[in-house]
Design a protein around this motif. Structure first.
Motif, mmCIF file in Angstrom:
data_model
loop_
_atom_site.group_PDB
_atom_site.id
_atom_site.type_symbol
_atom_site.label_atom_id
_atom_site.label_comp_id
_atom_site.label_asym_id
_atom_site.label_seq_id
_atom_site.Cartn_x
_atom_site.Cartn_y
_atom_site.Cartn_z
ATOM 1 N N LEU A 51 0.778 -1.282 -0.121
ATOM 2 C CA LEU A 51 0.101 0.075 -0.139
ATOM 3 C C LEU A 51 0.982 1.299 0.097
ATOM 4 N N PHE A 52 1.887 1.238 0.691
ATOM 5 C CA PHE A 52 3.091 2.339 0.688
ATOM 6 C C PHE A 52 3.493 2.676 -0.552
ATOM 7 N N LEU A 53 3.798 1.774 -1.186
ATOM 8 C CA LEU A 53 4.489 1.832 -2.604
ATOM 9 C C LEU A 53 3.652 1.912 -3.760
ATOM 10 N N HIS A 54 2.232 1.738 -3.591
ATOM 11 C CA HIS A 54 1.313 1.710 -4.755
ATOM 12 C C HIS A 54 0.816 3.125 -5.111
ATOM 13 N N GLN A 55 0.747 3.298 -6.623
ATOM 14 C CA GLN A 55 0.453 4.409 -7.060
ATOM 15 C C GLN A 55 -1.071 4.592 -7.819
ATOM 16 N N GLY A 56 -1.787 5.526 -7.513
ATOM 17 C CA GLY A 56 -3.217 5.572 -8.209
ATOM 18 C C GLY A 56 -4.201 5.017 -7.424
ATOM 19 N N PRO A 57 -5.376 4.859 -8.095
ATOM 20 C CA PRO A 57 -6.410 4.278 -7.390
ATOM 21 C C PRO A 57 -6.322 2.862 -7.299
ATOM 22 N N ILE A 58 -7.265 2.246 -6.085
ATOM 23 C CA ILE A 58 -7.264 0.747 -5.890
ATOM 24 C C ILE A 58 -8.726 0.697 -5.735
ATOM 25 N N HIS A 59 -9.167 -0.221 -6.896
ATOM 26 C CA HIS A 59 -10.453 -0.463 -7.173
ATOM 27 C C HIS A 59 -10.915 -1.759 -6.364
ATOM 28 N N LYS A 60 -10.023 -2.791 -6.107
ATOM 29 C CA LYS A 60 -10.440 -3.848 -5.441
ATOM 30 C C LYS A 60 -9.330 -4.408 -4.444
ATOM 31 N N PHE B 83 -6.832 4.214 4.389
ATOM 32 C CA PHE B 83 -5.927 4.535 3.210
ATOM 33 C C PHE B 83 -6.899 4.335 1.919
ATOM 34 N N LEU B 84 -7.721 3.032 2.067
ATOM 35 C CA LEU B 84 -8.280 2.799 0.826
ATOM 36 C C LEU B 84 -9.441 3.711 0.732
ATOM 37 N N SER B 85 -10.108 4.244 1.839
ATOM 38 C CA SER B 85 -11.310 5.267 1.595
ATOM 39 C C SER B 85 -10.884 6.377 0.954
ATOM 40 N N ARG B 86 -9.614 6.848 0.860
ATOM 41 C CA ARG B 86 -9.015 7.768 0.171
ATOM 42 C C ARG B 86 -8.588 7.646 -1.231
ATOM 43 N N ASN B 87 -8.662 6.267 -1.700
ATOM 44 C CA ASN B 87 -8.263 5.961 -2.943
ATOM 45 C C ASN B 87 -9.358 5.203 -3.881
ATOM 46 N N ASN B 88 -10.485 5.627 -3.818
ATOM 47 C CA ASN B 88 -11.603 5.216 -4.647
ATOM 48 C C ASN B 88 -11.791 3.918 -4.730
ATOM 49 N N ILE B 89 -11.839 3.311 -3.473
ATOM 50 C CA ILE B 89 -12.083 1.891 -3.257
ATOM 51 C C ILE B 89 -13.601 1.584 -3.708
ATOM 52 N N LYS B 90 -13.620 0.441 -4.800
ATOM 53 C CA LYS B 90 -14.975 -0.053 -5.113
ATOM 54 C C LYS B 90 -15.338 -1.463 -4.635
#
Length: 421
Positions: A78-87, A107-114
């Protein structure tokens, strides 16, 4: 001559294609592609689907070591991830309640989790943090072995289409409120709920799966339901509640599902539906219902037989019927109420589309035989009627076979298959 190195065609593919390749790999292998070359160092870091299972870290018999490794690995990803996380999905039975999960969900709530799936191990239930309810774009939510308490300010998941709660601690009022505040909800699964009287208001709901100790179930606003599967566990308290009820559960449950296509009723479901069924006139038609499966039906209870007859005669397009008897039927029944069949309440009803019937755990009891005769005599396009007898009474099974050979069949093509397992 030295080795000839061809062009690196894969590395030059568009990022969207590379991502579609990476998401097919286990997350551990997707991250390991970073060692292929400098071009691949961060290719994995923008994939939108992150799934962590029991194999995302090296195996160890030490549960604490595994849990620390899983926590470190997920946090690093998660720390190294870039951009939105959908799943985001965790299906790791060695990961129990740990404070880091709160930070991951924030963290997911701020990354457009679907899509969010949490299936954690045994032990103390994980209390879902309030940040989950800020995931405004969620369209799928699956929780297992969690404690859920929506805040009073929660307005609902306005995009949620699939909700699956398995062994989730949540108050009855909260679960009903949660369902009603998901206006686009199409699939609902609730399992291992105890002593719950449930009213479901979900105008777009299509698929419903319920399993647990339900005192009552009311489908209040579910006009689009097409598939239902229900297993009801019985306790002494619930049995007493059933006996004291004066409402017609059949009407309360099926009165608002005109588009039903498939019904699967597991243990005690026909018992629940039988409460009050003999006290009202039922005039409901299910034009789309093609498949009915009912299990552990007590054929010595004429009210449960009424449930079956109401269902099949109210379904003009029924094609497949599967029923299993109950092993709880007494070994001997002195005087079955044969007047039930002679009254001919359903004698004018033909099962014009019924082609396949599968009956199991049949003990050769009089009501079972009469029911089979009823099906054979009113199903003009019936192709096969298979019977798996109960193994405990071979004498009754032989009598049943003899009677069925002699009975009238509305379909000249109907084949009766007696399967002695």
């Amino acid at each position: 001559m030295g080795d000839v190195v061809g062009p690196d065609l894969i590395s030059d593919l568009p990022q969207s294609i590379i991502e579609s390749i990476l998401v097919q790999l286990p997350i551990r292998e997707a991250v390991r592609t970073s060692i292929l070359s400098s071009k691949w160092r961060y290719k994995w870091a923008s994939i939108t689907q992150l799934e962590f299972d029991d194999k995302c870290v090296p195996f160890s018999n030490d549960r604490e070591v595994v849990e620390r490794s899983v926590v470190k690995f997920i946090t690093t990803v998660l720390f190294l991830h870039q951009g939105p996380i959908h799943k985001f999905q965790i299906t790791n039975w060695k990961l129990q309640n740990c404070p880091e999960i709160d930070q991951w969900i924030l963290f997911l709530s701020r990354n457009n989790i679907k899509e969010l799936v949490l299936e954690l191990g045994e032990g103390e239930f994980f209390r879902i943090p309030s940040s989950l309810f800020n995931c405004r774009k969620l369209n799928r939510l699956e929780l297992s072995r969690c404690e859920l308490d929506p805040p009073h300010s929660f307005k609902g998941f306005l995009c949620l289409r699939s909700l699956n709660l398995h062994q989730v601690l949540i108050s009855p009022d909260a679960v009903e409120s949660l369902i009603s505040r998901c206006p686009l909800l199409e699939s609902l699964s609730l399992s291992y709920f105890d002593h719950l009287a449930l009213t479901i208001c979900a105008p777009n709901l299509k698929y419903l799966y319920l399993e647990g100790e339900f005192k009552d179930i009311c489908l209040e606003d579910t006009p689009l339901l097409i598939e239902i599967s229900i297993a009801m566990y019985m306790t002494d308290d619930i049995a007493e509640h059933f006996e004291q009820s004066s409402n017609c559960n059949f009407v309360k449950f099926f009165g608002g599902v005109p588009n039903l296509e498939k019904l699967v009723g597991l243990i005690y479901f026909t018992k629940y539906l039988s409460i009050g069924i003999d006290s009202v006139h039922i005039s409901i038609t299910y034009h789309n219902l093609e498949t009915i499966e009912l299990y552990q039906v007590n054929f010595e209870d004429t009210k449960e037989i009424l449930v079956i007859l109401h269902m099949i005669t109210s379904s003009p397009n029924l094609k497949e019927l599967q029923i299993s008897g109950s092993s709880n039927i007494p070994v001997a029944v002195d005087a079955p109420d044969l007047d039930f069949w002679e009254k001919g309440c359903f004698s004018d009803s033909a099962l014009n589309k019924l082609k396949i019937v599968k009956l199991s755990e049949m003990g050769g009891w009089r009501h079972e035989i009469e029911f089979i005769k009823y099906l054979l005599g009113r199903s003009p396009v019936l192709e096969t009627l298979s019977i798996i007898p109960c193994v405990f009474d071979m004498e009754n099974n032989l009598k049943m076979l003899i009677e069925l050979v002699k009975c009238r069949r509305a379909s000249s093509r109907a084949e009766v298959i007696f399967i002695n397992e």
